[in-house]
Design a protein around this motif. Structure first.
Motif, PDB file in Angstrom:
ATOM      1  N   CYS A   7      32.607  39.916  42.277  1.00  0.00           N
ATOM      2  CA  CYS A   7      33.758  39.379  41.559  1.00  0.00           C
ATOM      3  C   CYS A   7      34.442  40.504  40.773  1.00  0.00           C
ATOM      4  O   CYS A   7      33.819  41.153  39.938  1.00  0.00           O
ATOM      5  N   TYR A   8      35.717  40.746  41.053  1.00  0.00           N
ATOM      6  CA  TYR A   8      36.415  41.852  40.386  1.00  0.00           C
ATOM      7  C   TYR A   8      36.550  41.611  38.886  1.00  0.00           C
ATOM      8  O   TYR A   8      36.507  42.554  38.098  1.00  0.00           O
ATOM      9  N   THR A   9      36.697  40.361  38.468  1.00  0.00           N
ATOM     10  CA  THR A   9      36.820  40.101  37.032  1.00  0.00           C
ATOM     11  C   THR A   9      35.487  40.372  36.333  1.00  0.00           C
ATOM     12  O   THR A   9      35.471  40.883  35.211  1.00  0.00           O
ATOM     13  N   VAL A  85      40.128  41.880  31.877  1.00  0.00           N
ATOM     14  CA  VAL A  85      40.510  42.009  33.285  1.00  0.00           C
ATOM     15  C   VAL A  85      41.789  42.830  33.366  1.00  0.00           C
ATOM     16  O   VAL A  85      42.800  42.471  32.772  1.00  0.00           O
ATOM     17  N   LYS A  86      41.719  43.933  34.086  1.00  0.00           N
ATOM     18  CA  LYS A  86      42.873  44.840  34.185  1.00  0.00           C
ATOM     19  C   LYS A  86      43.639  44.648  35.486  1.00  0.00           C
ATOM     20  O   LYS A  86      44.825  44.915  35.558  1.00  0.00           O
ATOM     21  N   LYS A 134      35.303  28.507  32.668  1.00  0.00           N
ATOM     22  CA  LYS A 134      35.937  27.445  33.459  1.00  0.00           C
ATOM     23  C   LYS A 134      36.434  27.986  34.798  1.00  0.00           C
ATOM     24  O   LYS A 134      36.587  27.247  35.755  1.00  0.00           O
ATOM     25  N   ASN A 135      36.709  29.294  34.837  1.00  0.00           N
ATOM     26  CA  ASN A 135      37.183  29.951  36.055  1.00  0.00           C
ATOM     27  C   ASN A 135      36.892  31.440  35.933  1.00  0.00           C
ATOM     28  O   ASN A 135      36.371  31.889  34.914  1.00  0.00           O
ATOM     29  N   ARG A 136      37.249  32.198  36.954  1.00  0.00           N
ATOM     30  CA  ARG A 136      36.898  33.625  36.981  1.00  0.00           C
ATOM     31  C   ARG A 136      37.608  34.454  35.918  1.00  0.00           C
ATOM     32  O   ARG A 136      37.219  35.580  35.651  1.00  0.00           O
ATOM     33  N   LEU A 137      38.654  33.927  35.294  1.00  0.00           N
ATOM     34  CA  LEU A 137      39.384  34.669  34.264  1.00  0.00           C
ATOM     35  C   LEU A 137      39.041  34.211  32.841  1.00  0.00           C
ATOM     36  O   LEU A 137      39.617  34.701  31.884  1.00  0.00           O
ATOM     37  N   ASP A 138      38.131  33.285  32.710  1.00  0.00           N
ATOM     38  CA  ASP A 138      37.841  32.660  31.418  1.00  0.00           C
ATOM     39  C   ASP A 138      36.678  33.330  30.682  1.00  0.00           C
ATOM     40  O   ASP A 138      35.846  32.654  30.100  1.00  0.00           O
ATOM     41  N   HIS A 139      36.597  34.643  30.713  1.00  0.00           N
ATOM     42  CA  HIS A 139      35.543  35.330  29.976  1.00  0.00           C
ATOM     43  C   HIS A 139      35.857  35.315  28.483  1.00  0.00           C
ATOM     44  O   HIS A 139      36.992  35.549  28.083  1.00  0.00           O
ATOM     45  N   VAL A 140      34.850  35.077  27.674  1.00  0.00           N
ATOM     46  CA  VAL A 140      35.031  35.144  26.226  1.00  0.00           C
ATOM     47  C   VAL A 140      35.232  36.612  25.845  1.00  0.00           C
ATOM     48  O   VAL A 140      34.595  37.499  26.420  1.00  0.00           O
ATOM     49  N   PRO A 141      36.150  36.905  24.916  1.00  0.00           N
ATOM     50  CA  PRO A 141      36.331  38.307  24.496  1.00  0.00           C
ATOM     51  C   PRO A 141      35.018  38.897  23.966  1.00  0.00           C
ATOM     52  O   PRO A 141      34.321  38.273  23.164  1.00  0.00           O
TER      53      PRO A 141
END
Length: 165
Positions: A7-9, A85-86, A134-141
């Protein structure tokens, strides 16, 4: 806990986790642990790829993911975006697919539908904080987790800090 090693994220999130100085963790008596859901054979190449030097373990049967209630599949709110995510979705997906294709026998290194999360655990088995992606972009800071764990925060930007004297 990672979605999967391709997973890239997740890769970009772990690249930022790698920037957390060991001294910050030791000062707060905190261990930083990443758990992935594939074979242990993927730990060393993933650490080499991301520069991550803290602890990493795997849970190929996803037992910990199940116990914590981590979901499979994407949630509806894709508008949430991790500050770590960049890559854009297209380029990041292409890079993930390329890594899968150039790896051994299209090894997807875990269930691509499995979501990850972050938690603060201990001392003992007490959970102090739990974030289920919730999804691949939902990482906690990362700095939010560091603050909650009593660890100094890190500047994840590439721009130098300005210090007023």
């Amino acid at each position: 806990m990672l979605q999967n090693f391709l997973c890239y994220t997740c890769k970009e999130y772990v690249e930022d986790l790698a920037k957390v100085p060991r001294a910050f963790l030791q000062e707060a008596n905190v261990r930083l642990i990443v758990i992935g859901q594939s074979s242990y054979h993927h730990i060393k190449p993933f650490c080499n790829l991301t520069g991550y030097m803290h602890e990493m373990y795997v849970d190929p049967q996803r037992e910990i993911y199940k116990i914590l209630g981590m979901k499979r599949g994407e949630g509806n709110n894709i508008s949430v975006r991790s500050p770590h995510v960049k890559s854009n979705m297209l380029l990041g997906s292409i890079r993930s697919i390329w890594r899968a294709m150039t790896g051994p026998a299209f090894d997807f290194q875990g269930d691509p539908a499995q979501q990850g999360g972050a938690l603060i655990l201990g001392p003992g088995n007490k959970v102090h904080f739990l974030h289920l992606d919730k999804n691949r972009l939902d990482h906690v800071p990362i700095n939010r987790v560091l603050q909650l764990a009593g660890v100094k925060t890190v500047n994840f930007t590439n721009s130098p800090e300005i210090i007023d004297i």
